[in-house]
Design a protein around this motif. Structure first.
Motif, PDB file in Angstrom:
ATOM      1  N   TYR A   9      23.103 -44.650 -20.141  1.00  0.00           N
ATOM      2  CA  TYR A   9      24.146 -44.623 -21.160  1.00  0.00           C
ATOM      3  C   TYR A   9      25.234 -45.658 -20.849  1.00  0.00           C
ATOM      4  CZ  TYR A   9      22.445 -40.219 -23.186  1.00  0.00           C
ATOM      5  OH  TYR A   9      21.692 -39.258 -23.797  1.00  0.00           O
ATOM      6  N   TYR A  10      25.307 -46.081 -19.596  1.00  0.00           N
ATOM      7  CA  TYR A  10      26.388 -46.957 -19.151  1.00  0.00           C
ATOM      8  C   TYR A  10      25.906 -48.305 -18.626  1.00  0.00           C
ATOM      9  CZ  TYR A  10      29.285 -42.776 -19.401  1.00  0.00           C
ATOM     10  OH  TYR A  10      29.945 -41.670 -19.840  1.00  0.00           O
ATOM     11  N   TYR A  11      24.728 -48.316 -17.993  1.00  0.00           N
ATOM     12  CA  TYR A  11      24.272 -49.522 -17.301  1.00  0.00           C
ATOM     13  C   TYR A  11      22.869 -49.916 -17.749  1.00  0.00           C
ATOM     14  CZ  TYR A  11      27.885 -47.965 -13.970  1.00  0.00           C
ATOM     15  OH  TYR A  11      29.056 -47.552 -13.385  1.00  0.00           O
ATOM     16  N   ILE A  12      22.559 -51.189 -17.537  1.00  0.00           N
ATOM     17  CA  ILE A  12      21.165 -51.620 -17.618  1.00  0.00           C
ATOM     18  C   ILE A  12      20.589 -51.447 -16.215  1.00  0.00           C
ATOM     19  CG2 ILE A  12      19.599 -53.543 -18.049  1.00  0.00           C
ATOM     20  CD1 ILE A  12      21.687 -54.698 -19.953  1.00  0.00           C
ATOM     21  N   ILE A  13      19.629 -50.558 -16.096  1.00  0.00           N
ATOM     22  CA  ILE A  13      19.072 -50.210 -14.794  1.00  0.00           C
ATOM     23  C   ILE A  13      18.431 -51.427 -14.143  1.00  0.00           C
ATOM     24  CG2 ILE A  13      17.494 -48.677 -13.557  1.00  0.00           C
ATOM     25  CD1 ILE A  13      19.873 -47.274 -14.926  1.00  0.00           C
ATOM     26  N   ASN A  14      18.753 -51.602 -12.859  1.00  0.00           N
ATOM     27  CA  ASN A  14      18.264 -52.684 -12.012  1.00  0.00           C
ATOM     28  C   ASN A  14      18.818 -54.061 -12.390  1.00  0.00           C
ATOM     29  OD1 ASN A  14      16.776 -50.918 -10.404  1.00  0.00           O
ATOM     30  ND2 ASN A  14      15.019 -51.017 -11.804  1.00  0.00           N
ATOM     31  N   LYS A  15      19.721 -54.077 -13.376  1.00  0.00           N
ATOM     32  CA  LYS A  15      20.481 -55.295 -13.649  1.00  0.00           C
ATOM     33  C   LYS A  15      21.946 -55.092 -13.250  1.00  0.00           C
ATOM     34  CE  LYS A  15      22.020 -58.484 -17.235  1.00  0.00           C
ATOM     35  NZ  LYS A  15      22.031 -58.800 -18.692  1.00  0.00           N
ATOM     36  N   ASP A  16      22.475 -53.909 -13.571  1.00  0.00           N
ATOM     37  CA  ASP A  16      23.865 -53.587 -13.233  1.00  0.00           C
ATOM     38  C   ASP A  16      23.961 -52.699 -11.999  1.00  0.00           C
ATOM     39  OD1 ASP A  16      24.598 -54.930 -15.588  1.00  0.00           O
ATOM     40  OD2 ASP A  16      24.354 -53.104 -16.767  1.00  0.00           O
ATOM     41  N   VAL A  17      23.039 -51.766 -11.884  1.00  0.00           N
ATOM     42  CA  VAL A  17      22.938 -50.904 -10.702  1.00  0.00           C
ATOM     43  C   VAL A  17      21.463 -50.773 -10.341  1.00  0.00           C
ATOM     44  CG1 VAL A  17      25.035 -49.566 -11.204  1.00  0.00           C
ATOM     45  CG2 VAL A  17      22.825 -48.775 -12.091  1.00  0.00           C
ATOM     46  N   LEU A  18      21.187 -50.470  -9.081  1.00  0.00           N
ATOM     47  CA  LEU A  18      19.808 -50.303  -8.610  1.00  0.00           C
ATOM     48  C   LEU A  18      19.482 -48.813  -8.523  1.00  0.00           C
ATOM     49  CD1 LEU A  18      19.973 -52.884  -5.682  1.00  0.00           C
ATOM     50  CD2 LEU A  18      19.061 -53.283  -7.984  1.00  0.00           C
ATOM     51  N   THR A  19      18.245 -48.452  -8.794  1.00  0.00           N
ATOM     52  CA  THR A  19      17.848 -47.046  -8.698  1.00  0.00           C
ATOM     53  C   THR A  19      16.535 -46.907  -7.933  1.00  0.00           C
ATOM     54  OG1 THR A  19      16.611 -47.065 -10.792  1.00  0.00           O
ATOM     55  CG2 THR A  19      18.954 -46.472 -10.896  1.00  0.00           C
ATOM     56  N   TYR A  20      16.383 -45.747  -7.304  1.00  0.00           N
ATOM     57  CA  TYR A  20      15.138 -45.416  -6.616  1.00  0.00           C
ATOM     58  C   TYR A  20      14.620 -44.085  -7.142  1.00  0.00           C
ATOM     59  CZ  TYR A  20      18.093 -42.321  -3.739  1.00  0.00           C
ATOM     60  OH  TYR A  20      18.962 -41.351  -3.307  1.00  0.00           O
ATOM     61  N   ASN A  21      13.304 -43.882  -7.035  1.00  0.00           N
ATOM     62  CA  ASN A  21      12.669 -42.655  -7.534  1.00  0.00           C
ATOM     63  C   ASN A  21      12.267 -41.700  -6.418  1.00  0.00           C
ATOM     64  OD1 ASN A  21      12.641 -43.242 -10.445  1.00  0.00           O
ATOM     65  ND2 ASN A  21      11.265 -44.910  -9.868  1.00  0.00           N
ATOM     66  N   ASN A  22      12.110 -42.237  -5.195  1.00  0.00           N
ATOM     67  CA  ASN A  22      11.727 -41.393  -4.061  1.00  0.00           C
ATOM     68  C   ASN A  22      12.142 -42.108  -2.778  1.00  0.00           C
ATOM     69  OD1 ASN A  22       9.595 -43.334  -3.493  1.00  0.00           O
ATOM     70  ND2 ASN A  22       8.455 -42.361  -5.166  1.00  0.00           N
ATOM     71  N   PHE A  23      11.875 -41.481  -1.653  1.00  0.00           N
ATOM     72  CA  PHE A  23      12.304 -42.037  -0.376  1.00  0.00           C
ATOM     73  C   PHE A  23      11.683 -43.407  -0.106  1.00  0.00           C
ATOM     74  CE2 PHE A  23      11.585 -42.650   4.203  1.00  0.00           C
ATOM     75  CZ  PHE A  23      12.912 -42.657   4.633  1.00  0.00           C
ATOM     76  N   GLU A  24      10.374 -43.536  -0.320  1.00  0.00           N
ATOM     77  CA  GLU A  24       9.689 -44.798  -0.048  1.00  0.00           C
ATOM     78  C   GLU A  24      10.241 -45.921  -0.916  1.00  0.00           C
ATOM     79  OE1 GLU A  24       8.162 -41.892  -0.539  1.00  0.00           O
ATOM     80  OE2 GLU A  24       7.521 -41.546   1.540  1.00  0.00           O
ATOM     81  N   ASP A  25      10.523 -45.590  -2.152  1.00  0.00           N
ATOM     82  CA  ASP A  25      11.107 -46.548  -3.078  1.00  0.00           C
ATOM     83  C   ASP A  25      12.470 -47.025  -2.568  1.00  0.00           C
ATOM     84  OD1 ASP A  25      11.181 -48.053  -5.386  1.00  0.00           O
ATOM     85  OD2 ASP A  25      12.023 -46.460  -6.624  1.00  0.00           O
ATOM     86  N   CYS A  26      13.269 -46.086  -2.084  1.00  0.00           N
ATOM     87  CA  CYS A  26      14.590 -46.400  -1.549  1.00  0.00           C
ATOM     88  C   CYS A  26      14.488 -47.346  -0.357  1.00  0.00           C
ATOM     89  CB  CYS A  26      15.310 -45.116  -1.153  1.00  0.00           C
ATOM     90  SG  CYS A  26      16.976 -45.361  -0.511  1.00  0.00           S
ATOM     91  N   VAL A  27      13.579 -47.057   0.547  1.00  0.00           N
ATOM     92  CA  VAL A  27      13.389 -47.895   1.741  1.00  0.00           C
ATOM     93  C   VAL A  27      12.980 -49.307   1.355  1.00  0.00           C
ATOM     94  CG1 VAL A  27      11.983 -48.223   3.814  1.00  0.00           C
ATOM     95  CG2 VAL A  27      12.848 -45.948   3.249  1.00  0.00           C
ATOM     96  N   ASN A  28      12.050 -49.427   0.415  1.00  0.00           N
ATOM     97  CA  ASN A  28      11.584 -50.742  -0.011  1.00  0.00           C
ATOM     98  C   ASN A  28      12.725 -51.584  -0.589  1.00  0.00           C
ATOM     99  OD1 ASN A  28       8.941 -50.270   0.747  1.00  0.00           O
ATOM    100  ND2 ASN A  28       8.336 -49.474  -1.259  1.00  0.00           N
ATOM    101  N   ILE A  29      13.563 -50.964  -1.424  1.00  0.00           N
ATOM    102  CA  ILE A  29      14.678 -51.689  -2.038  1.00  0.00           C
ATOM    103  C   ILE A  29      15.690 -52.118  -0.976  1.00  0.00           C
ATOM    104  CG2 ILE A  29      16.616 -51.514  -3.655  1.00  0.00           C
ATOM    105  CD1 ILE A  29      14.847 -49.542  -5.277  1.00  0.00           C
ATOM    106  N   LEU A  30      16.008 -51.220  -0.053  1.00  0.00           N
ATOM    107  CA  LEU A  30      16.960 -51.543   1.005  1.00  0.00           C
ATOM    108  C   LEU A  30      16.456 -52.687   1.874  1.00  0.00           C
ATOM    109  CD1 LEU A  30      18.153 -47.974   2.086  1.00  0.00           C
ATOM    110  CD2 LEU A  30      19.472 -49.702   0.839  1.00  0.00           C
ATOM    111  N   ASN A  31      15.171 -52.685   2.182  1.00  0.00           N
ATOM    112  CA  ASN A  31      14.604 -53.771   2.996  1.00  0.00           C
ATOM    113  C   ASN A  31      14.646 -55.105   2.258  1.00  0.00           C
ATOM    114  OD1 ASN A  31      14.041 -52.338   5.341  1.00  0.00           O
ATOM    115  ND2 ASN A  31      12.058 -51.623   4.573  1.00  0.00           N
ATOM    116  N   LYS A  32      14.472 -55.073   0.930  1.00  0.00           N
ATOM    117  CA  LYS A  32      14.571 -56.307   0.134  1.00  0.00           C
ATOM    118  C   LYS A  32      15.995 -56.856   0.154  1.00  0.00           C
ATOM    119  CE  LYS A  32      10.789 -55.281  -3.092  1.00  0.00           C
ATOM    120  NZ  LYS A  32      10.442 -54.939  -4.505  1.00  0.00           N
ATOM    121  N   ILE A  33      16.974 -55.948   0.023  1.00  0.00           N
ATOM    122  CA  ILE A  33      18.376 -56.376   0.070  1.00  0.00           C
ATOM    123  C   ILE A  33      18.698 -56.961   1.441  1.00  0.00           C
ATOM    124  CG2 ILE A  33      20.790 -55.620  -0.105  1.00  0.00           C
ATOM    125  CD1 ILE A  33      19.791 -53.334  -1.920  1.00  0.00           C
TER     126      ILE A  33
END
Length: 380
Positions: free
Chosen positions: A318-342
């Motif tokens: 309702y507020y952001y374009i996902i992964n353009k304005d803020v990043l989101t994860y769906n599970n733990f593995e997803d979170c780890v992958n995104i953090l490692n990319k950053i």
């Protein structure tokens, strides 16, 4: 001991998940296509509500200042005269119902007296509540109701705590939501629960600020030192989730109730968010893992200059374009992958950080929400 704790968390999480999923499906089915605006119009007509369009609006705010809430006072002042009724925050339940009733009766007596001293028959009045059945009675709301008074309730935790009791003391807004003229929620999933009670409710959206000329001056960050910042209480699955991140070799710095570093002030939080390479968020409700809702950090982190990675929640879109304005994860593995990319390539994510800052200042400030609210009120 750790195994027992995990079992208890699983049981609590399962109970909350089952209750929330059942309630949502049941209320969605029963409510159907009820129009909350029509419900509101009928309610206002039945009590002969009418604002005088030629008169100013005065605001009477009812909430206890515990942390950030004072921002309401500053923002409402931009739209008219404000009187705030405050009381010492009660951070735990009373030992028994009798003690709570004594507190409850005294508080409601004070609220009524304070409003009566402020009220006049000429001006228009908006009563704004950010509280619950624990603090205010329907009888008090009914006594405040007058032809030139509009009463609004806002609840942030209505998805989990809509109706419940602890030691005989009510929590939630099930009674309050019926008594006020209409309700505001940040959880689209909670709307059917209100409508089932025949309580008008609206998702608290915002009006885009086109008059802003905001330029964010980036803080100096050490991009060679990567860590994840989390600010919030330690409860439910948060502790286990963050422990697993650390086990994966990701450095996490935590502040808040229950963490080793303890809590920090509001100004310290702003500074920490500005400096952090990335700030982590959780959207889950209570002890559940997959039932999510909007959280305060969803707005604070981008507003304060942070790169934000949080659990996906429907309300974010309702507020952001996902992964353009803020990043989101769906599970733990997803979170780890995104953090490692950053961590491995942080510079592209500065674009996301700046997008989030700009979008949050356009439509996720309390001022933009009050613009939406005042526009809504003007059309009643």
């Amino acid at each position: 001991m750790k195994i027992i704790k995990d079992i208890v968390l699983n049981i609590i999480g399962f109970i909350q998940y089952t209750k929330l999923v059942f309630n949502r499906k049941y209320f969605d089915l029963v409510v159907g296509d009820i129009d909350p605006l029509e419900v509101l119009k009928l309610k206002l007509q039945s009590r002969k509500f009418a604002f005088n369009k030629n008169q100013k609006i005065n605001f009477f705010l009812i909430f206890s200042i515990n942390n950030w809430e004072s921002i309401f006072i500053d923002e409402f002042k931009k739209f008219g005269l404000v009187k705030h009724f405050n009381w010492k925050n009660v951070d735990k339940f009373f030992e028994n119902r009798d003690l709570w009733e004594s507190f409850f009766d005294n508080l409601n007596h004070q609220i009524l007296n304070s409003f009566d001293e402020y009220y006049n028959e000429v001006d228009n009045f908006v009563v704004f509540l950010y509280t619950s059945d624990f603090c205010i009675s329907n009888e008090t709301i009914i006594k405040i109701q007058r032809k030139n008074v509009l009463i609004i309730s806002f609840c942030w935790d209505d998805l989990l705590y809509f109706k419940s009791k602890v030691k005989g003391q009510p929590i939630g807004v099930s009674k309050l939501s019926k008594a006020v003229d209409f309700n505001l929620t940040m959880s689209p999933e909670a709307i059917s629960r209100y409508l089932y009670n025949n309580s008008p409710v609206f998702f608290w959206s915002s009006l885009k600020r086109n008059d802003l000329n905001y330029e964010f001056k980036s803080s100096v960050r050490d991009i060679d030192k990567f860590y994840v910042l989390f600010i919030g209480s330690k409860y439910g699955w948060r502790g286990k989730f963050i422990s697993k991140l650390i086990q994966k070799g990701i450095d996490v710095v935590c502040f808040g109730k229950g963490w080793e570093n303890g809590s920090i002030t509001f100004d310290e939080m702003i500074n920490q968010i500005k400096l952090a390479p990335v700030t982590l968020g959780f959207a889950n409700v209570g002890h559940t893992k997959s039932i999510t809702t909007i959280k305060g950090r969803d707005f604070e982190v981008p507003l304060f200059g942070g790169l934000y990675l949080t659990q996906y929640s429907r309300g974010l879109s309702y507020y952001y374009i996902i992964n353009k304005d803020v990043l989101t994860y769906n599970n733990f593995e997803d979170c780890v992958n995104i953090l490692n990319k950053i961590k491995s390539n942080p510079m592209p994510y500065e674009i996301v950080r700046n997008n989030g800052i700009e979008k949050a200042h356009e439509n996720a400030t309390w001022n933009s929400r009050l613009l939406f609210l005042m526009d809504f009120i003007s059309k009643l």
